[in-house]
Design a protein around this motif. Structure first.
Motif, short mmCIF file in Angstrom:
data_model
loop_
_atom_site.label_atom_id
_atom_site.label_comp_id
_atom_site.label_asym_id
_atom_site.label_seq_id
_atom_site.Cartn_x
_atom_site.Cartn_y
_atom_site.Cartn_z
N UNK A 151 0.83 -1.21 0.00
CA UNK A 151 0.00 0.00 0.00
C UNK A 151 0.87 1.25 0.00
N UNK A 152 1.88 1.28 0.85
CA UNK A 152 2.77 2.45 0.89
C UNK A 152 3.52 2.58 -0.43
N UNK A 153 3.90 1.47 -1.02
CA UNK A 153 4.56 1.50 -2.32
C UNK A 153 3.64 2.08 -3.40
N UNK A 154 2.38 1.70 -3.36
CA UNK A 154 1.39 2.21 -4.32
C UNK A 154 1.22 3.72 -4.14
N UNK A 155 1.17 4.18 -2.90
CA UNK A 155 1.04 5.60 -2.62
C UNK A 155 2.29 6.35 -3.10
N UNK A 156 3.45 5.74 -2.88
CA UNK A 156 4.72 6.33 -3.36
C UNK A 156 4.68 6.55 -4.87
N UNK A 157 4.25 5.56 -5.60
CA UNK A 157 4.16 5.67 -7.06
C UNK A 157 3.17 6.76 -7.44
N UNK A 158 2.04 6.80 -6.79
CA UNK A 158 0.99 7.78 -7.08
C UNK A 158 1.47 9.21 -6.84
N UNK A 159 2.19 9.43 -5.73
CA UNK A 159 2.62 10.78 -5.38
C UNK A 159 3.90 11.22 -6.11
#
Length: 105
Positions: free
Chosen positions: A45-53
């Motif tokens: 989840x944190x990795x997905x948020x990292x990619x998004x931001x």
């Protein structure tokens, strides 16, 4: 939240909270592992948020678009497997707009 919605009208609350946590530490690094622990969420989840931001390409089944360019990542100096997150110039501008809006109220 309204200011972040100018970046993406459909930004999720968790994504906004992660951005604000990274911004609150600026210019110090924000380790991804600490975000995972702080928000009680998975590494994925944190990795997905990292990619998004960040400026990475978001790949979904129906869409391929660039991230939002609000954060950047660097390898941690002590542990190459860990990433530290920082604001970009764009991220800093967005955060300053948020702070200014709060101070006006």
């Amino acid at each position: 939240m309204r200011i972040l919605r100018t970046v993406d009208p459909e930004i999720q609350v968790l994504y906004s909270a992660v951005f604000l946590e990274i911004a609150s530490r600026h210019p110090k690094p924000c380790p991804m592992a600490q975000l995972q622990e702080m928000f009680g969420t998975s590494r994925a989840t944190i990795s997905r948020i990292h990619v998004y931001l960040s400026n990475h390409v978001i790949k979904t089944t129906s869409d391929k678009r660039a991230g939002h360019g609000l954060i950047r990542s660097e390898e941690n100096a002590d542990n190459r497997r860990c990433l530290d997150l920082y604001l970009t110039a764009k991220g800093k501008t967005v955060y300053e707009q948020i702070v200014a809006a709060i101070e006006r109220k």
